[in-house]
Design a protein around this motif. Sequence first.
Motif, PDB file in Angstrom:
ATOM      1  N   SER A  14      87.469  59.170  22.913  1.00 46.58           N
ATOM      2  CA  SER A  14      87.210  59.831  24.187  1.00 46.58           C
ATOM      3  C   SER A  14      87.576  61.303  24.090  1.00 46.58           C
ATOM      4  O   SER A  14      88.580  61.662  23.471  1.00 46.58           O
ATOM      5  N   GLY A  15      86.751  62.146  24.710  1.00 46.71           N
ATOM      6  CA  GLY A  15      87.055  63.567  24.761  1.00 46.71           C
ATOM      7  C   GLY A  15      85.808  64.420  24.778  1.00 46.71           C
ATOM      8  O   GLY A  15      84.697  63.961  24.492  1.00 46.71           O
ATOM      9  N   THR A  16      85.999  65.680  25.144  1.00 49.76           N
ATOM     10  CA  THR A  16      84.895  66.621  25.193  1.00 49.76           C
ATOM     11  C   THR A  16      84.283  66.796  23.809  1.00 49.76           C
ATOM     12  O   THR A  16      84.991  67.066  22.833  1.00 49.76           O
ATOM     13  N   GLY A  17      82.961  66.621  23.725  1.00 51.58           N
ATOM     14  CA  GLY A  17      82.274  66.773  22.458  1.00 51.58           C
ATOM     15  C   GLY A  17      82.480  65.622  21.495  1.00 51.58           C
ATOM     16  O   GLY A  17      82.111  65.723  20.311  1.00 51.58           O
ATOM     17  N   ALA A  18      83.029  64.499  21.976  1.00 46.31           N
ATOM     18  CA  ALA A  18      83.351  63.390  21.076  1.00 46.31           C
ATOM     19  C   ALA A  18      82.118  62.791  20.415  1.00 46.31           C
ATOM     20  O   ALA A  18      82.221  62.190  19.333  1.00 46.31           O
ATOM     21  N   THR A 174      77.536  63.486  30.766  1.00 46.54           N
ATOM     22  CA  THR A 174      77.185  63.038  32.120  1.00 46.54           C
ATOM     23  C   THR A 174      77.066  64.191  33.111  1.00 46.54           C
ATOM     24  O   THR A 174      76.715  63.963  34.265  1.00 46.54           O
ATOM     25  N   LEU A 175      77.322  65.426  32.676  1.00 45.57           N
ATOM     26  CA  LEU A 175      77.363  66.546  33.619  1.00 45.57           C
ATOM     27  C   LEU A 175      76.013  66.811  34.273  1.00 45.57           C
ATOM     28  O   LEU A 175      75.961  67.245  35.418  1.00 45.57           O
ATOM     29  N   GLY A 176      74.927  66.568  33.566  1.00 41.48           N
ATOM     30  CA  GLY A 176      73.613  66.857  34.129  1.00 41.48           C
ATOM     31  C   GLY A 176      72.974  65.687  34.837  1.00 41.48           C
ATOM     32  O   GLY A 176      71.805  65.756  35.239  1.00 41.48           O
ATOM     33  N   LEU A 177      73.723  64.619  35.030  1.00 39.53           N
ATOM     34  CA  LEU A 177      73.158  63.424  35.651  1.00 39.53           C
ATOM     35  C   LEU A 177      72.769  63.714  37.100  1.00 39.53           C
ATOM     36  O   LEU A 177      73.583  64.242  37.869  1.00 39.53           O
ATOM     37  N   PRO A 178      71.541  63.395  37.517  1.00 38.45           N
ATOM     38  CA  PRO A 178      71.149  63.633  38.910  1.00 38.45           C
ATOM     39  C   PRO A 178      72.048  62.879  39.887  1.00 38.45           C
ATOM     40  O   PRO A 178      72.599  61.817  39.552  1.00 38.45           O
ATOM     41  N   ALA A 179      72.158  63.403  41.100  1.00 36.71           N
ATOM     42  CA  ALA A 179      73.074  62.826  42.088  1.00 36.71           C
ATOM     43  C   ALA A 179      72.739  61.375  42.390  1.00 36.71           C
ATOM     44  O   ALA A 179      73.637  60.525  42.512  1.00 36.71           O
ATOM     45  N   ALA A 220      87.949  56.994  44.045  1.00 36.27           N
ATOM     46  CA  ALA A 220      88.518  58.314  44.309  1.00 36.27           C
ATOM     47  C   ALA A 220      87.630  59.454  43.846  1.00 36.27           C
ATOM     48  O   ALA A 220      87.806  60.601  44.292  1.00 36.27           O
ATOM     49  N   ASN A 221      86.656  59.178  42.965  1.00 32.39           N
ATOM     50  CA  ASN A 221      85.902  60.264  42.343  1.00 32.39           C
ATOM     51  C   ASN A 221      84.399  60.216  42.543  1.00 32.39           C
ATOM     52  O   ASN A 221      83.715  61.199  42.241  1.00 32.39           O
ATOM     53  N   ILE A 222      83.850  59.115  43.050  1.00 35.51           N
ATOM     54  CA  ILE A 222      82.396  59.000  43.104  1.00 35.51           C
ATOM     55  C   ILE A 222      81.773  60.027  44.041  1.00 35.51           C
ATOM     56  O   ILE A 222      80.757  60.638  43.701  1.00 35.51           O
ATOM     57  N   ARG A 223      82.371  60.267  45.187  1.00 39.63           N
ATOM     58  CA  ARG A 223      81.782  61.249  46.111  1.00 39.63           C
ATOM     59  C   ARG A 223      81.785  62.649  45.492  1.00 39.63           C
ATOM     60  O   ARG A 223      80.804  63.385  45.610  1.00 39.63           O
ATOM     61  N   THR A 224      82.876  63.015  44.826  1.00 39.84           N
ATOM     62  CA  THR A 224      82.952  64.330  44.186  1.00 39.84           C
ATOM     63  C   THR A 224      81.923  64.443  43.070  1.00 39.84           C
ATOM     64  O   THR A 224      81.238  65.470  42.942  1.00 39.84           O
ATOM     65  N   GLY A 229      78.120  67.705  40.521  1.00 40.15           N
ATOM     66  CA  GLY A 229      77.883  67.066  39.231  1.00 40.15           C
ATOM     67  C   GLY A 229      78.535  67.757  38.056  1.00 40.15           C
ATOM     68  O   GLY A 229      78.674  67.155  36.989  1.00 40.15           O
ATOM     69  N   GLY A 230      78.941  69.007  38.212  1.00 39.00           N
ATOM     70  CA  GLY A 230      79.590  69.733  37.135  1.00 39.00           C
ATOM     71  C   GLY A 230      81.102  69.618  37.131  1.00 39.00           C
ATOM     72  O   GLY A 230      81.764  70.271  36.320  1.00 39.00           O
ATOM     73  N   ASN A 231      81.649  68.807  38.025  1.00 36.50           N
ATOM     74  CA  ASN A 231      83.100  68.651  38.107  1.00 36.50           C
ATOM     75  C   ASN A 231      83.575  67.766  36.955  1.00 36.50           C
ATOM     76  O   ASN A 231      83.441  66.544  36.981  1.00 36.50           O
ATOM     77  N   ARG A 232      84.140  68.385  35.944  1.00 35.41           N
ATOM     78  CA  ARG A 232      84.506  67.655  34.730  1.00 35.41           C
ATOM     79  C   ARG A 232      85.584  66.597  34.961  1.00 35.41           C
ATOM     80  O   ARG A 232      85.477  65.491  34.433  1.00 35.41           O
ATOM     81  N   PRO A 233      86.657  66.899  35.708  1.00 34.28           N
ATOM     82  CA  PRO A 233      87.653  65.841  35.929  1.00 34.28           C
ATOM     83  C   PRO A 233      87.068  64.617  36.631  1.00 34.28           C
ATOM     84  O   PRO A 233      87.397  63.479  36.273  1.00 34.28           O
ATOM     85  N   ALA A 234      86.199  64.836  37.611  1.00 32.56           N
ATOM     86  CA  ALA A 234      85.588  63.701  38.306  1.00 32.56           C
ATOM     87  C   ALA A 234      84.669  62.932  37.382  1.00 32.56           C
ATOM     88  O   ALA A 234      84.657  61.692  37.374  1.00 32.56           O
ATOM     89  N   ARG A 235      83.887  63.648  36.583  1.00 33.31           N
ATOM     90  CA  ARG A 235      82.991  62.983  35.634  1.00 33.31           C
ATOM     91  C   ARG A 235      83.780  62.161  34.610  1.00 33.31           C
ATOM     92  O   ARG A 235      83.404  61.033  34.266  1.00 33.31           O
TER      93      ARG A 235
END
Length: 379
Positions: A14-18, A174-179, A220-224, A229-235
């Motif tokens: 797990s991690g950015t760019g993994a 997952t950052l570009g995933l449509p709402a 806790a994170n689905i609405r955010t 969609g660019g909120n990395r902690p929520a993603r």
Amino acid sequence: MADFTFDYGPRVRSGTGAAAAIPELIDAQRVLFVTDAGVRGLGLADAALASLAAAGREVVVFDAVEADPSAATVLAATAAGAGCGAVVGFGGGSPMDVAKVAAYLLGSGDELEAIYGVGNARGQGLPLVLVPTTAGTGSEATPISVITVGGAEKKGVNSPALYAQWAILDAELTLGLPAHVTAATGVDAMVHAIEAYTSARLKNPLSDALAREALVLLAANIRTAVRDGGNRPARDAMLRGAYLAGVAFANAPVAGVHALAYPLGGHFHVPHGLSNALMLPHVLGHNMGAALDLYAELAPLVDPKLGSVGRQGQAQGLVAALQSIAADCGLPDRLRAVGVEAGHLDLLASEAMKQQRLLVNNPCPIDEADARRLYEAAL
């Protein structure tokens, strides 16, 4: 306490760019890379494919996976992978489900028709790495693949032989995933957690712990994640929640919500997460008498304000809180919105009865008359 067994599933990176670490996790020179055209078009697979190329691996890309993948697609992917020594499944649940079965068939030499059901795949598949690009299906965590046969019927392959060796959780993908996809897949993951926690078969303390933690993260994170969609902690939280829910339901299987959702996907091509969202409140209402205490335990995890009300209020509040999440995330709440009409109810109820492998897990029995009533309530 009842005896139980528990499978932790694949190892996790797990991690950015993994996703760029795939070459480190497999030794094969020739690799089958299973994905879909949408993922390719968005460029999500570019870094992973580049890392494999840089490592000198020969990559066979199969990107013809459709939603609700067919048996024909599984066989086509398997044929494309002839001579490969490992498989990567990259995308949402559909590419990962196809990759799991293709890896098994390539390694074992079994026939697809022989492995439908629970525990019928007993051979050894090829090494497999799964990389989700949505936070919902949990397919990267499970030994389960769902295939569409005959144009509409969903059949499952469920066996430990389908577990991946590695799951890669890279929230950047997952950052570009449509709402609307974020919303539907997120609710799907929440259903996995809820049904694992209330499963009539194989529920155990470890699956319970993972289901609870998954539900906390997801609620806790689905609405955010839908709103930003660019909120990395929520993603990242959504991706971890979906994985934990996947491990939970791999051990304590899902039930009535999924059983009634599958005919909506098979006959009306409703995305799986949305199908679950549409049927969720109605099946939970049907189960209320049998599962009230368990729903009450989950309610404050979804809405902390429900911690101070009685158990009846908590259980009913859970259903209301889930409906509120779906509405806030823009998901429709009626079957009419996805093309279902009153004339389809008998067909749907009949088709749901084919999902006995799921219905046996429901805390309250669902017969064909019950199914028709629940579809009608959702209409």
